[in-house]
Design an enzyme around this catalytic site. Structure first.
Site, PDB file in Angstrom:
ATOM      1  N   ARG A  19       0.811  -1.226   0.000  1.00  0.00           N
ATOM      2  CA  ARG A  19       0.000   0.000   0.000  1.00  0.00           C
ATOM      3  C   ARG A  19       0.840   1.268   0.000  1.00  0.00           C
ATOM      4  NH1 ARG A  19      -4.246  -0.646   4.554  1.00  0.00           N
ATOM      5  NH2 ARG A  19      -2.446  -1.753   5.376  1.00  0.00           N
ATOM      6  N   ASN A  37      -7.167  -1.955   1.214  1.00  0.00           N
ATOM      7  CA  ASN A  37      -6.784  -3.345   1.467  1.00  0.00           C
ATOM      8  C   ASN A  37      -8.030  -4.149   1.775  1.00  0.00           C
ATOM      9  OD1 ASN A  37      -4.226  -4.288   1.299  1.00  0.00           O
ATOM     10  ND2 ASN A  37      -3.835  -4.255   3.484  1.00  0.00           N
TER      11      ASN A  37
END
Ligand SMILES: [Zn+2]
Ligand SMILES: [Zn+2]
Length: 785
Positions: A19, A37
């Site tokens: 990320r 996520n």
């Protein structure tokens, strides 16, 4: 022109710094939108100039963090929503059918190592330093999604400094779940054996004192138990023969070489030859034990790796190991902290109870290990024109539970059964096949006692929970006495769909599935022991195989194993079986071994004559044992496989094109004969054994004899493949089985077959030994669906 895309990224993308990488890539490419996520992967909404969006997508696939394993990126054009910034979003747990993949543990990265040894850094000498690119993963995860609360770091609330880094997308510890420091994270402690007292390393000074004390103890020849990622190691000075002997005595580990850890690559090069491929393995993010060729001029302490051409060597992969190696300066034995035959210890108190008789002192810590993992063992072999190839010896830390791909080739719209494959008895792994992802467990060990069976049940329950997979069917080995097979048969009795897969067929199918082969192959399975469909012990098989089934095409003619399993531990008894079969007991060169056997020889004769406890076998592994005994190389192996390993080592680099003969004959044995075989063609090793004895009698050196015997086997494989090719027109050969751990054999056989125009397939990510069986079982059961 402005574009908007919805992007889904699947693969190992959690716990590997994905990320923050997306965030930075978005900022660099002037992309607005968000990243999220979810349990099934990473979702991105990206808006920007179409050029920018394109280069952003390129970056996702090309520049992903080293530890990430992107399996697929799905793109969908969507309407613009007019975002002005790029943000990281946090999802409420949603209902998604498939979980994302879990990263294996990652070796401490270079950035963290630099900080570890930087006195100005606030984590200077902190034994648990890590970041989004490194540190423990699977060994601390209790559940998904991967989040601190779902790990064994849950009990360590972050201090303000760590929390700031954790929350900052620009920081290299952004969302690093195991992130910690001396103030808020786990600490090491020192505990002497027999003492109840733990001395904690709560700050720099006390932590350093423990490391220094450990280094000093090691220099004095003491043995330490050190908690690592997936369990405890037992460590001692690898240059100290007394320490080595003491460790062997206490651990009841007699002959087997120890793996060692050295501080850096230069220290590896000082003692072993290292190629570029091997260097990459040693220094990568997995850091397995790499089996390397010893330098002739290097000296090793007696008792470390005697008689063997290779040494298992690894570099530090945890911060504590870096600290310890730096303080110690030399080469340390780092062997699994377990009792003889039992699984590696993970729990501090249990380790203390069980390993207290082996280690003089312990370095433990307060970060629980959720699942046990041994170190992985690999080496680099040469395979025909393809050159360097990885050969997995033991697949565990750093590799598992990364799924091994398994293409199902199912009919359109067919639901793919989830398969649980129980695996074999020795070097057990199991395999949970969900869709086209085969989750092969870490190395569990030999399933010969309750402790290992319990470890197997634990790991199985964990895999099913984490990967949200409930098996529809079970695959198991034909051997009725294997613990894993007994378990499967119990499930079947209770109504589960369960089916047997023959051991060597599983070996061949493991190669087929790893190489995505669907057409028939010539499967050459040379192995130690596997239960045959005729109830005999197989291990020298050539089969015409597809994924569902096989036909036994050729095998080594059966020989008796006087005493059954005892013949495995005593290669001279196995040799007796071969000599008896070939009527060579009177050969002068056989007399020294037979005389040394004394009454044992007579007993073997009686057992064979009366058929008492004398199973028949076609095993090539046993044939190597027998040759080793006849040549006086090894008659009393100290560990499984030693006789055969030393017979290979006996070549000692001798090069010759000469070979003994192994005849390929038509099988004429009938039903009633003890030599009855189911194959069309048999290998007759009589000329090989006669040739060996004649050479021994003529005073030919064992180096040459070993080389000629190896060449005989290479030639026999080539010959039988030509025969099979002529009969069936099949030109792809799959090679598998524990015997192909023999470097000379695998390298020369693949070269010979390739020169003759055959296409070669061998295992890639899985070991050719029994560690790859479960995957083959799963693939066979899936193909039969
Ligand atoms: Zn790091
Ligand atoms: Zn902190």
């Amino acid at each position: 022109m402005l574009d908007a895309l919805d992007i889904e990224v699947h693969g190992v993308v959690q716990g590997v710094g994905f990320r923050p990488f997306v965030y930075k890539a978005a900022r660099r490419n002037l992309i607005s939108g968000w990243v999220l996520n979810a349990t099934s992967g990473v979702f991105i909404h990206a808006e920007g100039e179409s050029d920018h969006v394109n280069s952003f997508v390129m970056e996702l696939s090309e520049n992903a963090p080293a530890a990430a394993n992107v399996k697929e990126i799905l793109l969908k054009e969507v309407p613009l929503e007019g975002f002005t910034t790029f943000e990281i979003r946090f999802s409420e747990e949603e209902d998604v059918p498939e979980t994302t993949l879990v990263s294996p543990d990652l070796a401490t990265c270079d950035d963290c190592v630099a900080e570890l040894f930087d006195p100005a850094n606030r984590r200077y000498h902190y034994p648990f330093i890590n970041c989004t690119n490194c540190g423990p993963r699977f060994t601390i995860i209790n559940g998904l999604p991967y989040d601190r609360a779902a790990t064994s770091m849950a009990g360590f609330p972050m201090c303000p400094d760590c929390a700031r880094e954790y929350a900052d997308p620009e920081d290299r510890r952004f969302h690093a779940q195991p992130d910690a420091c001396f103030d808020c994270g786990p600490h090491i402690y020192w505990r002497a054996s027999g003492s109840d007292e733990r001395e904690w390393g709560l700050d720099l000074a006390s932590s350093d004192a423990i490391v220094e004390r450990a280094a000093q103890c090691l220099r004095q020849g003491r043995i330490l138990a050190i908690k690592g990622l997936g369990g405890f190691h037992l460590a001692c000075d690898a240059a100290n023969p007394e320490a080595l002997a003491e460790l062997r005595r206490r651990k009841r580990r007699e002959g087997k070489a120890f793996a060692v850890m050295v501080p850096n690559l230069d220290a590896v090069r000082a003692v072993c030859h290292v190629s570029k491929a091997e260097e990459d393995l040693l220094t990568g993010s997995v850091r397995p034990i790499v089996l390397l060729k010893k330098r002739a001029e290097a000296t090793f302490a007696p008792g470390l790796c005697d008689k063997l051409p290779e040494l298992g060597i690894m570099l530090p992969y945890t911060p504590l190991q870096h600290l310890l190696l730096a303080a110690f300066g030399g080469m340390l034995v780092m062997t699994s902290g377990n009792l003889h035959d039992e699984p590696i210890q993970t729990d501090d108190e249990e380790a203390f109870a069980k390993l207290g008789g082996i280690a003089d002192a312990f370095i433990g810590n307060d970060r629980p290990i959720v699942t046990r993992f041994d170190d992985s063992v690999v080496r680099v072999i040469q395979v025909g024109t393809a050159g360097d190839a990885l050969q997995m010896v033991r697949r565990a830390r750093g590799y598992a539970p990364m799924p091994v791909p398994l293409k199902r080739h199912a009919a359109e719209g067919q639901k793919l059964d989830t398969v649980f494959a129980a695996g074999p008895e020795q070097k057990n792994t199991f395999c949970l096949l969900r869709g086209e992802d085969a989750f092969v467990s870490q190395h569990i060990g030999d399933m010969e006692n309750a402790e290992t069976f319990d470890a197997w049940l634990d790991a199985k329950a964990r895999f099913e929970r984490l990967f949200q997979a409930t098996p529809d069917r079970i695959a198991y080995d034909l051997h009725p006495e294997y613990l894993a097979s007994k378990w499967a048969l119990e499930q079947a009795a209770a109504g589960a769909a369960a089916e047997p897969v023959q051991h060597h067929h599983a070996h061949i199918v493991s190669v087929m599935a790893e190489n995505d082969l669907t057409d028939a192959v010539i499967g050459v399975a040379f192995d130690g022991t596997g239960y045959g469909v005729d109830g005999r012990i197989w291990g020298g098989e050539v089969m015409m195989a597809n994924r569902q089934d096989f036909e036994r095409f050729a095998n080594f003619a059966y020989v008796p194993m006087p005493g059954g399993a005892a013949a495995v531990k005593h290669p001279d008894r196995m040799a007796y079986g071969f000599l008896w079969t070939y009527d060579l007991l009177e050969h002068p060169a056989a007399q020294p071994m037979l005389e040394a056997m004394g009454q044992q020889a007579e007993l073997c004769g009686t057992m064979i004559d009366r058929g008492l406890n004398t199973p028949m076998t076609s095993s090539v592994g046993r044939m190597f044992d027998a040759l080793s005994a006849i040549c006086g190389v090894c008659t009393e192996p100290l560990y499984e496989g030693e006789a055969a390993i030393l017979f290979e080592a006996a070549m000692n680099g001798v090069q010759t094109d000469e070979a003994y003969a192994i005849d390929v004959v038509k099988n004429t044995a009938g039903e009633g004969s003890t030599a009855h075989n189911t194959s069309v063609v048999l290998f007759d090793a009589e000329p090989l054994f006669r040739g060996v004895l004649d050479d021994l009698a003529a005073g030919v050196g064992v180096e040459t004899i070993s080389a000629k015997a190896h060449n005989a086997l290479v030639a026999a494989v080539l010959q039988i493949c030509l025969v099979a090719n002529a009969a069936y027109g099949v030109s792809t050969v799959a090679l598998a089985g524990g015997v192909f751990m023999n470097r000379y054999l695998i390298e020369h056989t693949t070269a010979a077959l390739e020169s003759a125009g055959f296409t070669i397939a061998i295992n890639r990510e899985l070991p050719p030994n029994d560690g790859g069986i479960a995957y083959g079982q799963a693939a066979a059961a899936a193909a039969r669906q």
